[in-house]
Design a protein around this motif. Structure first.
Motif, PDB file in Angstrom:
ATOM      1  N   ASN A 233       0.824  -1.211   0.000  1.00 11.65           N
ATOM      2  CA  ASN A 233       0.000   0.000   0.000  1.00 11.65           C
ATOM      3  C   ASN A 233       0.861   1.264   0.000  1.00 11.65           C
ATOM      4  O   ASN A 233       0.513   2.277   0.603  1.00 11.65           O
ATOM      5  CB  ASN A 233      -0.953   0.005   1.216  1.00 11.65           C
ATOM      6  CG  ASN A 233      -2.107   0.977   1.059  1.00 11.65           C
ATOM      7  OD1 ASN A 233      -2.563   1.246  -0.058  1.00 11.65           O
ATOM      8  ND2 ASN A 233      -2.583   1.511   2.179  1.00 11.65           N
ATOM      9  N   HIS A 234       2.012   1.166  -0.668  1.00 17.70           N
ATOM     10  CA  HIS A 234       2.963   2.271  -0.812  1.00 17.70           C
ATOM     11  C   HIS A 234       3.524   2.759   0.526  1.00 17.70           C
ATOM     12  O   HIS A 234       3.973   3.904   0.634  1.00 17.70           O
ATOM     13  CB  HIS A 234       2.336   3.436  -1.591  1.00 17.70           C
ATOM     14  CG  HIS A 234       1.959   3.062  -2.987  1.00 17.70           C
ATOM     15  ND1 HIS A 234       2.882   2.961  -3.997  1.00 17.70           N
ATOM     16  CD2 HIS A 234       0.762   2.710  -3.522  1.00 17.70           C
ATOM     17  CE1 HIS A 234       2.273   2.589  -5.114  1.00 17.70           C
ATOM     18  NE2 HIS A 234       0.979   2.426  -4.852  1.00 17.70           N
ATOM     19  N   GLU A 235       3.534   1.886   1.529  1.00 17.70           N
ATOM     20  CA  GLU A 235       4.067   2.239   2.840  1.00 17.70           C
ATOM     21  C   GLU A 235       5.479   1.720   3.063  1.00 17.70           C
ATOM     22  O   GLU A 235       6.248   2.317   3.815  1.00 17.70           O
ATOM     23  CB  GLU A 235       3.140   1.686   3.937  1.00 17.70           C
ATOM     24  CG  GLU A 235       1.764   2.318   3.934  1.00 17.70           C
ATOM     25  CD  GLU A 235       0.799   1.606   4.871  1.00 17.70           C
ATOM     26  OE1 GLU A 235       1.176   0.526   5.388  1.00 17.70           O
ATOM     27  OE2 GLU A 235      -0.320   2.121   5.077  1.00 17.70           O
ATOM     28  N   GLY A 236       5.829   0.607   2.448  1.00 14.51           N
ATOM     29  CA  GLY A 236       7.107  -0.039   2.685  1.00 14.51           C
ATOM     30  C   GLY A 236       6.957  -1.211   3.646  1.00 14.51           C
ATOM     31  O   GLY A 236       5.912  -1.370   4.293  1.00 14.51           O
ATOM     32  N   ALA A 237       7.978  -2.009   3.744  1.00 18.23           N
ATOM     33  CA  ALA A 237       7.953  -3.169   4.639  1.00 18.23           C
ATOM     34  C   ALA A 237       8.219  -2.718   6.064  1.00 18.23           C
ATOM     35  O   ALA A 237       9.134  -1.921   6.325  1.00 18.23           O
ATOM     36  CB  ALA A 237       8.987  -4.199   4.207  1.00 18.23           C
ATOM     37  N   GLU A 238       7.432  -3.243   7.004  1.00 20.27           N
ATOM     38  CA  GLU A 238       7.575  -2.828   8.403  1.00 20.27           C
ATOM     39  C   GLU A 238       8.833  -3.396   9.053  1.00 20.27           C
ATOM     40  O   GLU A 238       9.352  -2.812  10.012  1.00 20.27           O
ATOM     41  CB  GLU A 238       6.340  -3.266   9.185  1.00 20.27           C
ATOM     42  CG  GLU A 238       5.075  -2.547   8.733  1.00 20.27           C
ATOM     43  CD  GLU A 238       3.828  -3.243   9.215  1.00 20.27           C
ATOM     44  OE1 GLU A 238       3.200  -2.733  10.163  1.00 20.27           O
ATOM     45  OE2 GLU A 238       3.477  -4.310   8.659  1.00 20.27           O
ATOM     46  N   VAL A 239       9.303  -4.518   8.534  1.00 20.94           N
ATOM     47  CA  VAL A 239      10.535  -5.127   9.036  1.00 20.94           C
ATOM     48  C   VAL A 239      11.420  -5.472   7.842  1.00 20.94           C
ATOM     49  O   VAL A 239      10.984  -6.176   6.923  1.00 20.94           O
ATOM     50  CB  VAL A 239      10.253  -6.394   9.870  1.00 20.94           C
ATOM     51  CG1 VAL A 239      11.570  -7.017  10.355  1.00 20.94           C
ATOM     52  CG2 VAL A 239       9.341  -6.080  11.044  1.00 20.94           C
ATOM     53  N   ILE A 240      12.647  -4.991   7.850  1.00 22.60           N
ATOM     54  CA  ILE A 240      13.641  -5.331   6.835  1.00 22.60           C
ATOM     55  C   ILE A 240      14.709  -6.192   7.507  1.00 22.60           C
ATOM     56  O   ILE A 240      15.309  -5.776   8.503  1.00 22.60           O
ATOM     57  CB  ILE A 240      14.312  -4.077   6.237  1.00 22.60           C
ATOM     58  CG1 ILE A 240      13.273  -3.145   5.597  1.00 22.60           C
ATOM     59  CG2 ILE A 240      15.416  -4.470   5.250  1.00 22.60           C
ATOM     60  CD1 ILE A 240      12.704  -3.618   4.285  1.00 22.60           C
ATOM     61  N   LEU A 241      14.946  -7.377   6.967  1.00 22.16           N
ATOM     62  CA  LEU A 241      16.008  -8.253   7.458  1.00 22.16           C
ATOM     63  C   LEU A 241      17.066  -8.331   6.369  1.00 22.16           C
ATOM     64  O   LEU A 241      16.883  -9.018   5.358  1.00 22.16           O
ATOM     65  CB  LEU A 241      15.454  -9.643   7.779  1.00 22.16           C
ATOM     66  CG  LEU A 241      14.264  -9.681   8.751  1.00 22.16           C
ATOM     67  CD1 LEU A 241      13.765 -11.114   8.932  1.00 22.16           C
ATOM     68  CD2 LEU A 241      14.643  -9.072  10.092  1.00 22.16           C
ATOM     69  N   GLU A 242      18.162  -7.588   6.546  1.00 25.31           N
ATOM     70  CA  GLU A 242      19.189  -7.499   5.503  1.00 25.31           C
ATOM     71  C   GLU A 242      20.245  -8.570   5.751  1.00 25.31           C
ATOM     72  O   GLU A 242      21.036  -8.490   6.682  1.00 25.31           O
ATOM     73  CB  GLU A 242      19.817  -6.109   5.504  1.00 25.31           C
ATOM     74  CG  GLU A 242      20.338  -5.658   4.151  1.00 25.31           C
ATOM     75  CD  GLU A 242      21.341  -6.598   3.516  1.00 25.31           C
ATOM     76  OE1 GLU A 242      21.121  -7.017   2.359  1.00 25.31           O
ATOM     77  OE2 GLU A 242      22.351  -6.901   4.175  1.00 25.31           O
ATOM     78  N   GLY A 261       9.663   1.838  10.893  1.00 21.21           N
ATOM     79  CA  GLY A 261       9.922   0.411  10.759  1.00 21.21           C
ATOM     80  C   GLY A 261      11.205  -0.008  11.459  1.00 21.21           C
ATOM     81  O   GLY A 261      11.862   0.792  12.137  1.00 21.21           O
ATOM     82  N   ARG A 262      11.526  -1.276  11.284  1.00 23.36           N
ATOM     83  CA  ARG A 262      12.720  -1.851  11.913  1.00 23.36           C
ATOM     84  C   ARG A 262      13.600  -2.468  10.837  1.00 23.36           C
ATOM     85  O   ARG A 262      13.095  -3.152   9.938  1.00 23.36           O
ATOM     86  CB  ARG A 262      12.329  -2.921  12.934  1.00 23.36           C
ATOM     87  CG  ARG A 262      13.503  -3.674  13.527  1.00 23.36           C
ATOM     88  CD  ARG A 262      13.091  -4.506  14.744  1.00 23.36           C
ATOM     89  NE  ARG A 262      12.226  -5.626  14.441  1.00 23.36           N
ATOM     90  CZ  ARG A 262      12.658  -6.869  14.180  1.00 23.36           C
ATOM     91  NH1 ARG A 262      13.950  -7.120  14.141  1.00 23.36           N
ATOM     92  NH2 ARG A 262      11.795  -7.830  13.938  1.00 23.36           N
ATOM     93  N   VAL A 263      14.905  -2.232  10.936  1.00 24.97           N
ATOM     94  CA  VAL A 263      15.881  -2.823  10.022  1.00 24.97           C
ATOM     95  C   VAL A 263      16.889  -3.617  10.847  1.00 24.97           C
ATOM     96  O   VAL A 263      17.526  -3.075  11.758  1.00 24.97           O
ATOM     97  CB  VAL A 263      16.621  -1.746   9.199  1.00 24.97           C
ATOM     98  CG1 VAL A 263      17.670  -2.394   8.287  1.00 24.97           C
ATOM     99  CG2 VAL A 263      15.628  -0.934   8.368  1.00 24.97           C
ATOM    100  N   ALA A 264      17.024  -4.908  10.543  1.00 26.09           N
ATOM    101  CA  ALA A 264      18.025  -5.757  11.185  1.00 26.09           C
ATOM    102  C   ALA A 264      19.119  -6.045  10.174  1.00 26.09           C
ATOM    103  O   ALA A 264      18.845  -6.550   9.074  1.00 26.09           O
ATOM    104  CB  ALA A 264      17.403  -7.060  11.680  1.00 26.09           C
ATOM    105  N   LEU A 265      20.351  -5.714  10.528  1.00 18.56           N
ATOM    106  CA  LEU A 265      21.497  -5.875   9.626  1.00 18.56           C
ATOM    107  C   LEU A 265      22.339  -7.051  10.100  1.00 18.56           C
ATOM    108  O   LEU A 265      22.907  -7.020  11.193  1.00 18.56           O
ATOM    109  CB  LEU A 265      22.341  -4.605   9.621  1.00 18.56           C
ATOM    110  CG  LEU A 265      21.650  -3.330   9.150  1.00 18.56           C
ATOM    111  CD1 LEU A 265      22.529  -2.117   9.421  1.00 18.56           C
ATOM    112  CD2 LEU A 265      21.316  -3.429   7.665  1.00 18.56           C
ATOM    113  N   LEU A 266      22.423  -8.094   9.261  1.00 16.53           N
ATOM    114  CA  LEU A 266      23.228  -9.264   9.578  1.00 16.53           C
ATOM    115  C   LEU A 266      24.309  -9.528   8.538  1.00 16.53           C
ATOM    116  O   LEU A 266      25.408  -9.950   8.861  1.00 16.53           O
ATOM    117  CB  LEU A 266      22.329 -10.498   9.727  1.00 16.53           C
ATOM    118  CG  LEU A 266      23.039 -11.803  10.087  1.00 16.53           C
ATOM    119  CD1 LEU A 266      22.213 -12.612  11.080  1.00 16.53           C
ATOM    120  CD2 LEU A 266      23.328 -12.665   8.855  1.00 16.53           C
ATOM    121  N   GLY A 267      24.012  -9.275   7.260  1.00  6.93           N
ATOM    122  CA  GLY A 267      24.992  -9.521   6.204  1.00  6.93           C
ATOM    123  C   GLY A 267      26.245  -8.690   6.401  1.00  6.93           C
ATOM    124  O   GLY A 267      26.174  -7.519   6.793  1.00  6.93           O
TER     125      GLY A 267
END
Length: 347
Positions: A233-242, A261-267
């Motif tokens: 709905n043009h909002e974006g993902a609420e959780v990004i798991l990179e 939102g929340r972004v988790a960086l693992l890579g």
């Protein structure tokens, strides 16, 4: 004269590894000797094998590498009370000091004095490994070794997924290598809403779909950001798991994240990454989690709860098995990306 064993050694500070005989390691009064029955290749092991910038700055050589394993305890030190011969075990691979502020405040996974199993101290691509008794993770004897050895990467996925609210949220997993695939499984098991799997590898995208992803996106085919916006709905993902560590993917992940939102960086990026901090982090009010290893030891109890209650079936993730001496073929396969989890079966 020392007894010898076969092991895979990162001997030189360059590409590749050497399969050779090395002494079976001695164990101390607080340690246990484990006969390794299965081990698996992690993306970190590929960094070490290829010898990129991260490996050059981090890894000790010569060293037996590998850190994901399961085995059977063969001997215990004189002061060991919590482990006995014959136990089926894995290991928490962050060997921490237990006395610094991080360790004493529930954050041992980011201890500044950490020694890392298979990275800065000898690991598990060998017939035997020595681990500290207080780092032992007990496994049920009925769990196959080739699945029990996957708990280390599963813990990374569990920490990333459960570092914040997940239930009913839209989740984008960027990079569906083995840990990304596990993240898809964990997100679905823990009640996520729509789960997107993003990669440039059609083999792994197909595997992600079989493991529960609601939508797969090959970012070579168009804008990752626009595709996610179109389906949220043009909002974006609420959780990004990179999970990829690719600089462009990291930048696009922040751009595709929903406000607040929340972004988790693992890579692990192989070089520095630049992006628009003001536009894509500050003004969005994003929450960012750096994910390293597993929280000690809450993550282990969370994943044991998922596995013991059959919320996930890890056997779907194992696509290839090799004896350790066929390491060149195994690492070539990992680098090709035409696989799920690659496991070494130890005799």
């Amino acid at each position: 004269m020392s007894r010898m064993m076969e092991a895979l050694v990162k001997e030189h500070r360059g590409f590749g590894a050497v399969y050779k005989q090395v002494p079976i390691p001695d164990y101390g009064p607080d340690e246990v000797l484990v006969r390794v029955k299965a081990s698996s290749i992690c993306g970190t092991d590929v960094h070490i094998y290829k010898w990129d910038t991260w490996a050059e700055s981090t890894v000790v050589t010569p060293n037996v590498f590998g850190h994901e394993f399961a085995g059977v305890v063969e001997a215990v030190g004189d002061r060991v009370l919590n482990v006995k011969v014959g136990d089926h075990v894995s290991v928490e691979g962050h060997f921490v000091c237990r006395t610094c502020k991080a360790c004493r405040t529930g954050n041992a996974h980011v201890c500044l004095n950490t020694r890392s199993f298979g990275i800065t101290i000898p690991g598990c691509f060998a017939q035997y490994a020595v681990i500290r008794a207080d780092q032992v993770i007990h496994n049920r004897p009925d769990v196959p070794f080739e699945l029990a050895c996957l708990q280390d990467p599963l813990g990374n996925a569990v920490q990333a997924v459960l570092a914040g609210d997940i239930v009913g949220k839209s989740v984008a997993v960027i990079g569906v290598g083995p840990i990304g695939l596990l993240a898809v499984m964990v997100a679905k098991a823990c009640g996520a809403g729509q789960v997107f799997a993003i990669d440039v590898n059609d083999y792994r995208l197909a595997l992600a779909a079989r493991l529960g992803a609601d939508m797969t996106i090959n970012s070579r085919d168009g804008s990752l950001v626009q595709t996610i916006l179109q389906h949220t709905n043009h909002e974006g993902a609420e959780v990004i798991l990179e999970m990829s560590g690719h600089p462009a993917a990291i930048r696009e992940g922040f751009e595709a994240a929903a406000p607040a939102g929340r972004v988790a960086l693992l890579g692990i990026p192989s070089k520095e990454v630049s992006f628009d901090v003001a536009r894509h982090i500050i003004f969005k009010g994003l929450h960012i989690d750096g994910i390293t290893g597993r929280r000690m030891y809450s993550t282990w109890y969370q994943m044991k709860g998922l596995l013991d209650n059959h919320r996930m079936e890890l056997s779907q993730l194992v696509t290839h098995r090799f004896p350790l001496e066929q390491f060149e073929e195994a690492f070539s396969l990992m680098m090709s990306g035409q696989c799920g989890k690659v496991v070494f079966i130890h005799e």
